[in-house]
Design a protein around this motif. Structure first.
Motif, PDB file in Angstrom:
ATOM      1  N   LEU A   1       0.867  -1.117   0.090  1.00  0.00           N
ATOM      2  CA  LEU A   1      -0.099  -0.087   0.083  1.00  0.00           C
ATOM      3  C   LEU A   1       0.755   1.121   0.051  1.00  0.00           C
ATOM      4  N   GLU A   2       0.943   2.030  -1.106  1.00  0.00           N
ATOM      5  CA  GLU A   2       1.806   2.993  -1.393  1.00  0.00           C
ATOM      6  C   GLU A   2       1.196   4.307  -1.302  1.00  0.00           C
ATOM      7  N   PRO A   3       0.976   5.111  -0.403  1.00  0.00           N
ATOM      8  CA  PRO A   3       0.345   6.681  -0.219  1.00  0.00           C
ATOM      9  C   PRO A   3       1.507   7.634  -1.130  1.00  0.00           C
ATOM     10  N   VAL A   4       0.843   8.550  -1.891  1.00  0.00           N
ATOM     11  CA  VAL A   4       1.886   9.347  -2.390  1.00  0.00           C
ATOM     12  C   VAL A   4       1.197  10.768  -2.218  1.00  0.00           C
ATOM     13  N   LYS A   5       2.059  11.753  -2.780  1.00  0.00           N
ATOM     14  CA  LYS A   5       1.501  13.320  -2.631  1.00  0.00           C
ATOM     15  C   LYS A   5       1.308  13.638  -1.334  1.00  0.00           C
ATOM     16  N   GLY A   6       2.258  13.020  -0.216  1.00  0.00           N
ATOM     17  CA  GLY A   6       2.146  13.519   1.325  1.00  0.00           C
ATOM     18  C   GLY A   6       1.119  12.938   1.916  1.00  0.00           C
ATOM     19  N   LEU A   7       0.219  11.874   1.667  1.00  0.00           N
ATOM     20  CA  LEU A   7      -0.656  11.203   2.190  1.00  0.00           C
ATOM     21  C   LEU A   7       0.059  10.085   2.963  1.00  0.00           C
ATOM     22  N   HIS A   8      -0.502  10.182   4.293  1.00  0.00           N
ATOM     23  CA  HIS A   8      -0.200   9.068   5.384  1.00  0.00           C
ATOM     24  C   HIS A   8      -1.322   8.295   5.742  1.00  0.00           C
ATOM     25  N   LEU A   9      -1.100   6.967   5.611  1.00  0.00           N
ATOM     26  CA  LEU A   9      -2.041   5.851   6.087  1.00  0.00           C
ATOM     27  C   LEU A   9      -1.612   5.118   7.274  1.00  0.00           C
ATOM     28  N   ASP A  10      -2.412   5.573   8.324  1.00  0.00           N
ATOM     29  CA  ASP A  10      -2.058   4.638   9.587  1.00  0.00           C
ATOM     30  C   ASP A  10      -2.295   3.228   9.619  1.00  0.00           C
ATOM     31  N   ASP A  11      -2.445   2.467  10.549  1.00  0.00           N
ATOM     32  CA  ASP A  11      -2.592   1.135  10.686  1.00  0.00           C
ATOM     33  C   ASP A  11      -4.074   1.086  10.363  1.00  0.00           C
ATOM     34  N   ALA A  12      -5.110   1.880  11.000  1.00  0.00           N
ATOM     35  CA  ALA A  12      -6.546   1.506  10.956  1.00  0.00           C
ATOM     36  C   ALA A  12      -6.909   2.001   9.435  1.00  0.00           C
ATOM     37  N   ASP A  13      -6.258   2.864   8.890  1.00  0.00           N
ATOM     38  CA  ASP A  13      -6.509   3.128   7.386  1.00  0.00           C
ATOM     39  C   ASP A  13      -6.224   1.830   6.532  1.00  0.00           C
ATOM     40  N   ARG A  14      -4.956   1.337   6.831  1.00  0.00           N
ATOM     41  CA  ARG A  14      -4.573   0.133   5.939  1.00  0.00           C
ATOM     42  C   ARG A  14      -5.714  -1.198   6.156  1.00  0.00           C
ATOM     43  N   VAL A  15      -6.041  -1.477   7.343  1.00  0.00           N
ATOM     44  CA  VAL A  15      -6.950  -2.282   7.752  1.00  0.00           C
ATOM     45  C   VAL A  15      -8.225  -2.217   7.046  1.00  0.00           C
ATOM     46  N   LEU A  16      -8.628  -1.025   6.989  1.00  0.00           N
ATOM     47  CA  LEU A  16     -10.035  -0.774   6.534  1.00  0.00           C
ATOM     48  C   LEU A  16      -9.811  -0.777   4.982  1.00  0.00           C
ATOM     49  N   LEU A  17      -8.634  -0.399   4.254  1.00  0.00           N
ATOM     50  CA  LEU A  17      -8.649  -0.637   2.904  1.00  0.00           C
ATOM     51  C   LEU A  17      -8.447  -2.092   2.563  1.00  0.00           C
ATOM     52  N   ALA A  18      -7.840  -2.893   3.256  1.00  0.00           N
ATOM     53  CA  ALA A  18      -7.773  -4.335   2.967  1.00  0.00           C
ATOM     54  C   ALA A  18      -9.119  -5.108   2.958  1.00  0.00           C
ATOM     55  N   ALA A  19      -9.933  -4.491   4.283  1.00  0.00           N
ATOM     56  CA  ALA A  19     -11.394  -5.323   4.304  1.00  0.00           C
ATOM     57  C   ALA A  19     -12.178  -4.998   3.167  1.00  0.00           C
ATOM     58  N   HIS A  20     -12.148  -3.674   2.616  1.00  0.00           N
ATOM     59  CA  HIS A  20     -13.065  -3.480   1.489  1.00  0.00           C
ATOM     60  C   HIS A  20     -12.488  -4.232   0.191  1.00  0.00           C
ATOM     61  N   ALA A  21     -11.107  -4.394   0.235  1.00  0.00           N
ATOM     62  CA  ALA A  21     -10.581  -5.003  -1.136  1.00  0.00           C
ATOM     63  C   ALA A  21     -10.883  -6.510  -1.051  1.00  0.00           C
ATOM     64  N   CYS A  22     -10.889  -7.087   0.098  1.00  0.00           N
ATOM     65  CA  CYS A  22     -11.188  -8.624   0.463  1.00  0.00           C
ATOM     66  C   CYS A  22     -12.714  -9.115   0.352  1.00  0.00           C
TER      67      CYS A  22
END
Length: 251
Positions: free
Chosen positions: A58-79
């Motif tokens: 998971l590669e945030p760009v343009k100054g975006l920061h993804l914390d652990d909660a963000d990454r888990v949320l994204l993974a849940a949607h994706a799966c």
């Protein structure tokens, strides 16, 4: 033997990189399709999300920061789409690039006359053949505010569609599914909705689905998971085909 080794590796990954309970509860609260699942399916989704975060970058760009909660949320949607299919259906690509907001891909196109055109389309998401998925984080955070919309599921549906070639609304079907029935249902529904749109009839799904058969499959997949009752009511044959493909009954 291979299956035993594989299961051992999965258990090791899940044991070494578990999703913390507070993070998982937060993801369930923010992901309606996951929240509707039974306890057993939620547990399966949690394992898939863990493996997804291990295998995908998971590669945030343009100054975006993804914390652990963000990454888990994204993974849940994706799966969600592969809950009954397995993570192997996402083989062949590695990265998810996440922009803070909608983005404009830098791309040129040459028409039949040889004229070069710059593509200035503003996108919320994009999926490349065997390349990355690209997402707008603002649109990910907006999931749930507009019924039937889920940019992550939309792009993942494109990835599934591309498993047997270009995205064309015809993903690789399971052995007992009838290719002719799939084609007949999706093509006839797409044609009918196009006629209704030309006649000013309110459509039961996002009109963006009429851009192409590939977009129709992706938009229908969004609605299948985010607003299944609406899809089943208005497009029951499409709903039935998607239950067979995703092996899920969200409504």
């Amino acid at each position: 033997m291979f299956k035993t080794i594989r299961n051992w590796r999965i258990r090791r990954i899940v044991a070494r990189h578990p999703i913390a309970e507070p993070l998982w509860r937060d993801a369930l609260q923010r992901c309606a399709p996951a929240r509707r699942l039974g306890a057993s399916d939620q547990a399966t989704l949690r394992v898939l999300a863990t493996l997804f975060l291990d295998r995908k970058s998971l590669e945030p760009v343009k100054g975006l920061h993804l914390d652990d909660a963000d990454r888990v949320l994204l993974a849940a949607h994706a799966c969600i789409p592969i809950l009954k299919l397995g993570l192997d259906w996402y083989d062949g690509w590695h990265s998810i690039i996440v922009y803070p907001d909608a983005f404009i891909p830098r791309r040129t196109q040459i028409d039949a006359a040889g004229v070069v055109h710059q593509n200035n389309s503003v996108l919320a998401g994009e999926a490349w053949g065997r390349g990355p998925v690209i997402l707008s984080w603002a649109n990910v955070l907006a999931i749930g505010t507009k019924p039937g919309h889920n940019v992550v599921i939309h792009e993942m549906a494109h990835k599934l569609d591309m498993l047997n070639g270009d995205a064309n609304g015809f993903p690789p079907l399971h052995r007992r599914m009838d290719r002719h029935v799939w084609w007949q249902v999706f093509s006839s529904t797409w044609d009918r909705l196009q006629d209704e749109q030309r006649n000013g009839v309110d459509l039961p799904m996002d009109p963006y689905g009429l851009e192409s058969p590939a977009e129709f499959f992706a938009v229908a997949s969004e609605q299948f998971f985010e607003a299944p009752a609406t899809l089943r009511q208005h497009l029951p044959e499409v709903y039935r085909q998607l239950t067979q493909f995703y092996r899920q009954h969200p409504f």
